[in-house]
Motif scaffolding. Structure first.
Motif, mmCIF file in Angstrom:
data_model
loop_
_atom_site.group_PDB
_atom_site.id
_atom_site.type_symbol
_atom_site.label_atom_id
_atom_site.label_comp_id
_atom_site.label_asym_id
_atom_site.label_seq_id
_atom_site.Cartn_x
_atom_site.Cartn_y
_atom_site.Cartn_z
ATOM 1 N N LEU A 1 0.829 -1.217 0.000
ATOM 2 C CA LEU A 1 0.000 0.000 0.000
ATOM 3 C C LEU A 1 0.859 1.262 0.000
ATOM 4 C CD1 LEU A 1 -2.726 -1.232 2.493
ATOM 5 C CD2 LEU A 1 -3.202 -0.406 0.198
ATOM 6 N N VAL A 2 2.001 1.200 0.695
ATOM 7 C CA VAL A 2 2.917 2.356 0.706
ATOM 8 C C VAL A 2 3.528 2.521 -0.684
ATOM 9 C CG1 VAL A 2 5.101 3.255 1.619
ATOM 10 C CG2 VAL A 2 3.426 2.254 3.178
ATOM 11 N N GLU A 3 3.999 1.401 -1.262
ATOM 12 C CA GLU A 3 4.610 1.462 -2.604
ATOM 13 C C GLU A 3 3.638 2.007 -3.639
ATOM 14 O OE1 GLU A 3 6.068 -2.450 -3.585
ATOM 15 O OE2 GLU A 3 7.515 -2.343 -1.934
ATOM 16 N N LYS A 4 2.368 1.641 -3.495
ATOM 17 C CA LYS A 4 1.361 2.089 -4.460
ATOM 18 C C LYS A 4 0.795 3.461 -4.108
ATOM 19 C CE LYS A 4 0.184 -2.417 -6.189
ATOM 20 N NZ LYS A 4 -0.617 -3.625 -6.121
ATOM 21 N N LYS A 5 1.381 4.083 -3.091
ATOM 22 C CA LYS A 5 0.999 5.430 -2.640
ATOM 23 C C LYS A 5 -0.470 5.512 -2.226
ATOM 24 C CE LYS A 5 4.510 7.831 -5.408
ATOM 25 N NZ LYS A 5 5.562 7.704 -4.441
ATOM 26 N N LEU A 6 -0.980 4.424 -1.666
ATOM 27 C CA LEU A 6 -2.365 4.434 -1.196
ATOM 28 C C LEU A 6 -2.435 4.811 0.287
ATOM 29 C CD1 LEU A 6 -3.521 1.202 -3.054
ATOM 30 C CD2 LEU A 6 -4.112 3.546 -3.647
ATOM 31 N N VAL A 7 -1.334 4.602 1.001
ATOM 32 C CA VAL A 7 -1.204 5.094 2.381
ATOM 33 C C VAL A 7 0.201 5.683 2.546
ATOM 34 C CG1 VAL A 7 -2.812 3.409 3.427
ATOM 35 C CG2 VAL A 7 -0.374 2.882 3.323
ATOM 36 N N ALA A 8 0.394 6.450 3.602
ATOM 37 C CA ALA A 8 1.719 7.009 3.901
ATOM 38 C C ALA A 8 1.822 7.208 5.403
ATOM 39 C CB ALA A 8 1.905 8.338 3.186
ATOM 40 N N ARG A 9 3.059 7.329 5.870
ATOM 41 C CA ARG A 9 3.306 7.536 7.303
ATOM 42 C C ARG A 9 2.531 6.525 8.141
ATOM 43 N NH1 ARG A 9 5.426 12.633 9.271
ATOM 44 N NH2 ARG A 9 3.934 12.655 10.952
ATOM 45 N N THR A 10 1.774 7.035 9.137
ATOM 46 C CA THR A 10 0.990 6.120 9.977
ATOM 47 C C THR A 10 -0.487 6.214 9.617
ATOM 48 O OG1 THR A 10 0.658 7.822 11.639
ATOM 49 C CG2 THR A 10 2.620 6.475 11.873
ATOM 50 N N TRP A 11 -0.779 6.932 8.529
ATOM 51 C CA TRP A 11 -2.180 7.125 8.161
ATOM 52 C C TRP A 11 -2.763 5.870 7.534
ATOM 53 C CZ3 TRP A 11 0.348 11.909 5.898
ATOM 54 C CH2 TRP A 11 0.375 12.922 6.862
ATOM 55 N N GLY A 12 -4.091 5.776 7.637
ATOM 56 C CA GLY A 12 -4.772 4.611 7.098
ATOM 57 C C GLY A 12 -4.607 3.433 8.047
ATOM 58 N N ASN A 13 -5.299 2.364 7.768
ATOM 59 C CA ASN A 13 -5.197 1.146 8.562
ATOM 60 C C ASN A 13 -5.846 0.023 7.783
ATOM 61 O OD1 ASN A 13 -8.134 1.611 9.308
ATOM 62 N ND2 ASN A 13 -7.130 3.367 10.261
ATOM 63 N N PHE A 14 -5.519 -1.221 8.109
ATOM 64 C CA PHE A 14 -6.108 -2.338 7.379
ATOM 65 C C PHE A 14 -6.194 -3.564 8.266
ATOM 66 C CE2 PHE A 14 -1.599 -2.831 6.297
ATOM 67 C CZ PHE A 14 -1.240 -1.507 6.125
ATOM 68 N N SER A 15 -7.113 -4.460 7.890
ATOM 69 C CA SER A 15 -7.380 -5.605 8.757
ATOM 70 C C SER A 15 -7.795 -6.814 7.933
ATOM 71 C CB SER A 15 -8.498 -5.241 9.736
ATOM 72 O OG SER A 15 -9.709 -5.052 9.025
ATOM 73 N N VAL A 16 -7.706 -7.995 8.562
ATOM 74 C CA VAL A 16 -8.236 -9.221 7.951
ATOM 75 C C VAL A 16 -9.028 -9.989 9.000
ATOM 76 C CG1 VAL A 16 -6.522 -9.617 6.124
ATOM 77 C CG2 VAL A 16 -6.069 -10.453 8.420
ATOM 78 N N ARG A 17 -10.067 -10.693 8.546
ATOM 79 C CA ARG A 17 -10.865 -11.500 9.468
ATOM 80 C C ARG A 17 -10.063 -12.744 9.844
ATOM 81 N NH1 ARG A 17 -16.480 -11.783 10.228
ATOM 82 N NH2 ARG A 17 -17.014 -10.765 8.256
ATOM 83 N N LEU A 18 -10.053 -13.059 11.135
ATOM 84 C CA LEU A 18 -9.351 -14.255 11.599
ATOM 85 C C LEU A 18 -10.349 -15.390 11.820
ATOM 86 C CD1 LEU A 18 -6.702 -15.547 12.627
ATOM 87 C CD2 LEU A 18 -7.164 -14.545 14.859
ATOM 88 N N SER A 19 -11.492 -15.072 12.431
ATOM 89 C CA SER A 19 -12.556 -16.061 12.659
ATOM 90 C C SER A 19 -13.879 -15.301 12.743
ATOM 91 C CB SER A 19 -12.300 -16.801 13.966
ATOM 92 O OG SER A 19 -12.451 -15.902 15.047
#
Lengths: 208, 154
Positions: free
Chosen positions: A17-35
């Motif tokens: 996401l950083v390489e694709k310039k979709l987020v930078a620094r500590t901005w943004g966040n992302f998650s995945v479902r575990l259960s």
């Protein structure tokens, strides 16, 4: 997939996401479902370039509780509400990408053929923002939502799918703005640079 | 982009006005160690317009506060960058001040995005700027969190 491999996937996604310039620094966040009852989310206030699997935080979808000493992203409530209302969502990326964010400042949905809804404004990290996004999500069922004056959120069956949606959103948002400029200016092939010149000539300098 | 750091303050090939401006900022803005003159596409457009840029995006409000003012030339920056960390210079770009290069670059990035939002908004039916009190609040919270984090690092 094991918890450890999902954590590694999230760290890889951060770098992508950083390489694709979709987020930078500590901005943004992302998650995945575990259960059914848990999901994994990025921590608060950490940069994504060097994110490590042991910094990923596990959240309970029922009550938002988490284990460990690392604080999860302050937007965890937004993610939790979406996981609880749609079982097909297994990954969420919240980005601060350029064109989508620029469009979000108008607090309007992107019209057809893109059809991307926009959630009303609320201060970042508040439950009001989580509620605003959740309401638009349940009403529209759209997997891509703009967050007014803030950024965007994309959901997928996998993190790969969510990132692909974020990339497509960036192209769509740019096309949307350029199309509007071309309609207004009467230049069907107008470029980004010509749009800036038009802006300076007709919106700024002419308003002096 | 021209990057200038306090420790390597030596400018050649630039106007004496820019030299004086940098000297002035480094003397009076003690939190500033790096100055970056951002002249990316959308930032330059706002610099050319000579207008104040108000934040339309949360991340810009966090980093810049309620607005970024604009001056006609480097010689007019006196007192304008003592408290603020960014300033548009007509036809030149935006001066971004940071405690380090990372901070100055982040500032330059949110200003480019904020400038893009301002320009895009004029073609898609107008933009909504962040309310002044909310921008002020976001900036305060950001500075509070940032100072706590810096103290933890020390």
């Amino acid at each position: 997939m094991t918890k450890e491999s999902l954590k590694e996937n999230l760290c890889r996604a951060g770098r992508e996401l950083v390489e694709k310039k979709l987020v930078a620094r500590t901005w943004g966040n992302f998650s995945v479902r575990l259960s059914v009852d848990t999901f994994l989310i990025t921590p608060s206030g950490r940069t994504y370039e060097g994110l490590k699997p042991d910094e990923i935080v596990e959240i309970n979808t029922k009550n938002s509780s988490y284990t460990g000493s690392i604080k999860p992203s302050s937007e965890k409530e937004m993610h939790r509400k979406i996981y609880n209302s749609d079982a097909s969502v297994n990954a969420i990326v919240h980005t601060h990408q350029f064109w989508a964010s620029a469009v979000s400042a108008s607090q309007k949905s992107i019209s057809a053929p893109y059809n991307i809804p926009c959630a009303p404004y609320a201060l970042p990290t508040t439950t009001a923002l989580a509620k605003s996004v959740h309401k638009i999500f349940t009403e529209s069922k759209s997997k891509v939502i703009l967050l007014s004056n803030h950024g965007a959120i994309c959901m997928g069956g996998s993190i790969k799918e969510a990132i692909a949606l974020a990339e497509k959103l960036e192209e769509d948002a740019r096309s949307f703005v350029l199309t509007q400029y071309r309609d207004i200016s009467g230049h069907p092939d107008g470029t980004e640079n010509e749009m800036i010149d038009y802006y300076l000539n007709f919106y700024e300098i002419s308003n002096d | 982009m021209i990057k200038i750091t306090r420790s390597k303050f030596k400018l050649t090939g630039v106007s004496s006005d820019l030299n004086s401006a940098v000297e002035y900022i480094l003397k009076y803005n003690h939190k500033c160690n790096v100055i970056l003159l951002s002249n990316t596409k959308f930032t330059m457009a706002i610099a050319k317009s000579g207008r104040t840029l108000y934040p339309m995006l949360d991340d810009m409000a966090q980093l810049t506060g309620t607005s970024i003012k604009s001056v006609q030339s480097y010689s007019a920056i006196k007192n304008k960058l003592n408290r603020n960390n960014a300033l548009f210079i007509k036809d030149e770009g935006c001066l971004c001040c940071g405690s380090d290069l990372y901070e100055a670059q982040a500032l330059s990035m949110v200003i480019e995005k904020g400038s893009m939002a301002k320009i895009a908004a004029s073609f898609i039916g107008g933009g909504k700027k962040i309310q002044t009190h909310e921008a002020f609040l976001m900036r305060l919270i950001y500075l509070f969190k940032y100072s706590r984090k810096s103290k933890r690092k020390e």
